[in-house]
Design a protein around this motif. Sequence first.
Motif, short mmCIF file in Angstrom:
data_model
loop_
_atom_site.label_atom_id
_atom_site.label_comp_id
_atom_site.label_asym_id
_atom_site.label_seq_id
_atom_site.Cartn_x
_atom_site.Cartn_y
_atom_site.Cartn_z
N LEU A 25 39.18 54.41 -28.73
CA LEU A 25 38.24 55.26 -28.47
C LEU A 25 38.59 55.62 -27.81
O LEU A 25 38.03 57.03 -27.09
N VAL A 26 39.67 55.35 -26.66
CA VAL A 26 40.39 56.38 -25.34
C VAL A 26 41.23 57.67 -26.08
O VAL A 26 40.57 58.26 -25.55
N PHE A 30 39.63 61.52 -25.29
CA PHE A 30 40.26 62.22 -24.30
C PHE A 30 40.56 63.60 -25.03
O PHE A 30 40.39 64.76 -24.75
N GLU A 31 40.73 63.12 -26.56
CA GLU A 31 40.56 64.41 -27.38
C GLU A 31 39.01 65.31 -27.01
O GLU A 31 39.02 66.74 -27.12
N LEU A 32 37.55 64.49 -26.67
CA LEU A 32 36.19 64.81 -26.52
C LEU A 32 36.92 65.89 -25.50
O LEU A 32 36.04 66.79 -25.09
N HIS A 33 37.16 65.66 -24.14
CA HIS A 33 37.71 65.85 -23.33
C HIS A 33 38.40 67.44 -23.05
O HIS A 33 37.69 68.23 -22.14
N ARG A 34 38.92 67.50 -24.24
CA ARG A 34 39.86 68.21 -23.97
C ARG A 34 40.24 69.56 -25.06
O ARG A 34 39.34 70.95 -24.66
N GLN A 35 38.75 69.02 -26.12
CA GLN A 35 37.87 70.12 -26.95
C GLN A 35 36.73 71.38 -25.59
O GLN A 35 36.84 71.90 -25.14
N ARG A 36 36.25 69.96 -24.94
CA ARG A 36 34.83 70.61 -24.43
C ARG A 36 35.75 71.53 -23.08
O ARG A 36 35.05 72.95 -22.80
N HIS A 64 28.76 63.93 -20.39
CA HIS A 64 30.90 62.83 -20.17
C HIS A 64 31.19 62.30 -21.50
O HIS A 64 30.93 63.00 -22.41
N PHE A 65 32.17 62.17 -20.96
CA PHE A 65 33.32 62.20 -21.86
C PHE A 65 33.22 60.93 -23.04
O PHE A 65 33.61 61.35 -23.93
N TRP A 66 32.52 60.43 -22.76
CA TRP A 66 32.05 59.10 -23.53
C TRP A 66 30.77 59.61 -24.75
O TRP A 66 31.06 58.64 -25.55
N GLU A 67 30.47 60.81 -24.08
CA GLU A 67 29.16 61.45 -24.88
C GLU A 67 29.61 61.63 -26.33
O GLU A 67 29.86 62.76 -26.07
N ASP A 68 29.94 61.32 -27.02
CA ASP A 68 30.83 61.56 -28.70
C ASP A 68 29.69 62.39 -29.93
O ASP A 68 28.68 61.42 -30.33
N PRO A 69 29.11 63.32 -30.08
CA PRO A 69 28.30 63.57 -30.87
C PRO A 69 28.36 63.39 -32.59
O PRO A 69 27.13 63.04 -32.92
N LEU A 70 29.81 62.69 -32.90
CA LEU A 70 29.92 61.87 -33.54
C LEU A 70 29.89 60.64 -34.12
O LEU A 70 29.25 60.21 -35.25
N ARG A 71 28.83 59.83 -33.33
CA ARG A 71 28.89 58.61 -32.79
C ARG A 71 27.55 58.76 -31.81
O ARG A 71 27.14 58.40 -31.41
N LYS A 72 26.36 58.22 -33.06
CA LYS A 72 24.97 58.49 -32.17
C LYS A 72 24.22 57.51 -32.71
O LYS A 72 24.69 56.13 -33.11
#
Length: 72
Positions: A25-26, A30-36, A64-72
């Motif tokens: 998850l962590v 990090f990957e979401l933050h990098r992509q954004r 926010h970094f924890w807002e993952d569009p793939l995990r709804k």
Amino acid sequence: MKGHFNVAHQPAASLGHLWHDASGLVLRWFELHRQRDELARLSDATLHDLGLSRADIQQEADRHFWEDPLRK
């Protein structure tokens, strides 16, 4: 005994599983933050080519970094 299991081994397995899930998850955060961040640095010409507006990208970058569009 048949159908009997040793509960002494469960906590270690559970902790290992929890550690694996938490570390995954962590890494995803990090990957979401990098992509954004990368999206926010795209030029207007590139955004136009992708059919996106600066407002679309800003909205995504502000999540926010924890807002993952793939995990709804």
